[in-house]
Design a protein around this motif. Structure first.
Motif, PDB file in Angstrom:
ATOM      1  N   ILE A 241       0.837  -1.207   0.000  1.00  0.00           N
ATOM      2  CA  ILE A 241       0.000   0.000   0.000  1.00  0.00           C
ATOM      3  C   ILE A 241       0.867   1.250   0.000  1.00  0.00           C
ATOM      4  CG2 ILE A 241      -1.686   1.339   1.311  1.00  0.00           C
ATOM      5  CD1 ILE A 241      -2.878  -1.059  -0.154  1.00  0.00           C
ATOM      6  N   SER A 242       1.953   1.239   0.766  1.00  0.00           N
ATOM      7  CA  SER A 242       2.821   2.420   0.796  1.00  0.00           C
ATOM      8  C   SER A 242       3.452   2.683  -0.568  1.00  0.00           C
ATOM      9  CB  SER A 242       3.900   2.266   1.871  1.00  0.00           C
ATOM     10  OG  SER A 242       4.746   1.167   1.600  1.00  0.00           O
TER      11      SER A 242
ATOM     12  N   ASP B  89       0.695   4.130  -2.750  1.00  0.00           N
ATOM     13  CA  ASP B  89       0.521   5.515  -2.310  1.00  0.00           C
ATOM     14  C   ASP B  89       1.659   6.401  -2.818  1.00  0.00           C
ATOM     15  OD1 ASP B  89       1.052   7.725  -0.040  1.00  0.00           O
ATOM     16  OD2 ASP B  89      -1.063   7.178   0.026  1.00  0.00           O
TER      17      ASP B  89
ATOM     18  N   ARG C 138       1.061   9.583  -5.326  1.00  0.00           N
ATOM     19  CA  ARG C 138       1.388  10.932  -4.839  1.00  0.00           C
ATOM     20  C   ARG C 138       2.509  11.573  -5.664  1.00  0.00           C
ATOM     21  NH1 ARG C 138      -0.912  12.241   0.159  1.00  0.00           N
ATOM     22  NH2 ARG C 138      -1.988  10.470   1.145  1.00  0.00           N
TER      23      ARG C 138
ATOM     24  N   GLU D 267      -8.047  -0.258   1.651  1.00  0.00           N
ATOM     25  CA  GLU D 267      -6.868   0.294   2.336  1.00  0.00           C
ATOM     26  C   GLU D 267      -6.195   1.361   1.481  1.00  0.00           C
ATOM     27  OE1 GLU D 267      -2.871  -1.354   4.646  1.00  0.00           O
ATOM     28  OE2 GLU D 267      -4.308  -2.782   3.766  1.00  0.00           O
ATOM     29  N   LEU D 268      -6.149   1.132   0.186  1.00  0.00           N
ATOM     30  CA  LEU D 268      -5.560   2.127  -0.717  1.00  0.00           C
ATOM     31  C   LEU D 268      -6.382   3.411  -0.704  1.00  0.00           C
ATOM     32  CD1 LEU D 268      -3.565   3.050  -2.877  1.00  0.00           C
ATOM     33  CD2 LEU D 268      -4.949   1.842  -4.578  1.00  0.00           C
TER      34      LEU D 268
ATOM     35  N   GLN E 288      -8.263   4.492   1.694  1.00  0.00           N
ATOM     36  CA  GLN E 288      -8.066   5.134   2.998  1.00  0.00           C
ATOM     37  C   GLN E 288      -6.751   5.899   3.045  1.00  0.00           C
ATOM     38  OE1 GLN E 288      -8.435   1.916   5.790  1.00  0.00           O
ATOM     39  NE2 GLN E 288     -10.660   1.746   5.533  1.00  0.00           N
ATOM     40  N   SER E 289      -5.702   5.332   2.444  1.00  0.00           N
ATOM     41  CA  SER E 289      -4.403   6.011   2.462  1.00  0.00           C
ATOM     42  C   SER E 289      -4.442   7.321   1.681  1.00  0.00           C
ATOM     43  CB  SER E 289      -3.321   5.094   1.882  1.00  0.00           C
ATOM     44  OG  SER E 289      -3.399   5.025   0.471  1.00  0.00           O
TER      45      SER E 289
ATOM     46  N   GLU F 207      -7.348   9.011   1.341  1.00  0.00           N
ATOM     47  CA  GLU F 207      -8.527   9.711   1.855  1.00  0.00           C
ATOM     48  C   GLU F 207      -9.553   9.953   0.753  1.00  0.00           C
ATOM     49  OE1 GLU F 207      -7.056  13.212   3.839  1.00  0.00           O
ATOM     50  OE2 GLU F 207      -6.327  12.072   5.563  1.00  0.00           O
TER      51      GLU F 207
END
Length: 336
Positions: free
Chosen positions: A232-233, A236, A240, A268-269, A271-272, A274
């Protein structure tokens, strides 16, 4: 006007496997397949349709009303599981679509490839004034390489079949391809593969008898322990970074176009970043089709009227090996 996606196309084979069908094949309860795998049904091709055929059908839709002789380049970005071993499908696709003035080639980075293909097409047009139109085409018949009796391949039970295409033009009235970000962690290179058929384990009676021609995970627990903390990081990060390079933030995303994953990873993605769930396309009636998912998501978004002029979309995907990739596309929505 800017280099962008002018038109898209999709094609799905008529065969359908429902969650109930998969429950019989896998022994996994139907509700688990629907709720956890995020799969209500998926399309499955029969013996008459292969990756190149699915790509051609989608390509025809993408160039409907356009003279195929105006296409300068055809790029296949789809599944590496194609009609034949050590064979390029791009020349067949170019020929069948009547794009006689185009040269054709393939790029392959398994499931991460559509955001990368957008970057390649944009960069080619930007650097070569003779190129006006590039047709990106992809096909997938990866349902064929899933062994449902192998618990190690459980996370690939959503593999499905289909075709998609995107026409990228120098002066697009529909959209503008902005910036991309790509990240590769090669420590995962040995985790997912089809064991036999390549030069290490050439096809033989033994490889067939041992079911080694189906996609497999070498050590699922080891991969999970290493992949879960970074997946996920890394998604993200590339989203970004692509947005930042384009002059935007996640708050500017109108629609996220991700590959199909299990529902928990999808949530989860979001949520990361928003993002609410309505700001993403989730292919729960189609499953995962190698690199095709974000392009298919974009096509569905247009069909459903989800995009207005000025809206920002992000195509994001990841492929085993492991590569994460994202490309930002700004929608214009003007009529051709």
């Amino acid at each position: 006007m800017g280099i962008g996606i002018e038109a898209t196309g999709v094609f799905f084979p008529p065969g359908i496997e429902t969650a109930a069908d998969l429950a019989v094949k896998t022994g996994i309860p139907e509700q688990v397949i629907i709720e956890k795998f995020g799969l209500v049904q998926k399309h499955v091709a029969d013996e008459s349709l292969h990756a190149s055929d699915l790509a051609i059908a989608a390509g025809r839709q993408a160039i409907e009303g356009i003279d195929p002789l105006t296409i300068d380049v055809v790029i296949y970005f789809g599944s590496p599981h194609k009609d034949y071993y050590v064979w390029s499908s791009a020349p067949k696709i170019q020929h069948e679509l009547g794009a006689k003035n185009a040269y054709a080639f393939e790029i392959m980075n398994v499931s991460s490839c559509f955001p990368i293909a957008l970057k390649v097409a944009k960069d080619m047009i930007a650097s070569d004034q003779s190129i006006q139109n590039i047709l990106l085409v992809g096909g997938c018949k990866e349902s064929q390489i899933v062994d449902y009796e192998n618990p190690r391949s459980r996370f690939m039970f959503n593999f499905a079949d289909g075709g998609t295409a995107a026409l990228v033009t120098r002066d697009s009235s529909q959209s503008e391809i902005l910036e991309s970000a790509i990240l590769t962690d090669g420590s995962f290179h040995d985790d997912v593969r089809t064991p036999a058929g390549g030069s290490k384990h050439f096809a033989s009676h033994e490889t067939v008898e041992k079911n080694l021609h189906y996609i497999d995970v070498k050590d699922p627990q080891s991969m999970k322990e290493r992949l879960d903390p970074v997946s996920i990081s890394n998604f993200d990060h590339v989203i970004r970074k692509a947005l930042h390079k384009s002059g935007y933030t996640p708050q500017d995303i109108k629609l996220l176009l991700p590959l199909h994953t299990k529902r928990s990873m999808f949530k989860e993605l979001l949520q990361s970043l928003e993002l609410p769930e309505e700001n993403a396309i989730y292919l729960n009636h189609h499953g995962h089709m190698s690199a095709l998912d974000p392009c298919i998501g974009l096509h569905f978004a247009q069909e459903k009227g989800l995009l207005n002029s000025g809206d920002l979309t992000v195509a994001v995907s990841a492929g085993t090996g492991y590569t994460w990739a994202a490309t930002v596309v700004k929608w214009k929505g003007e009529k051709r």
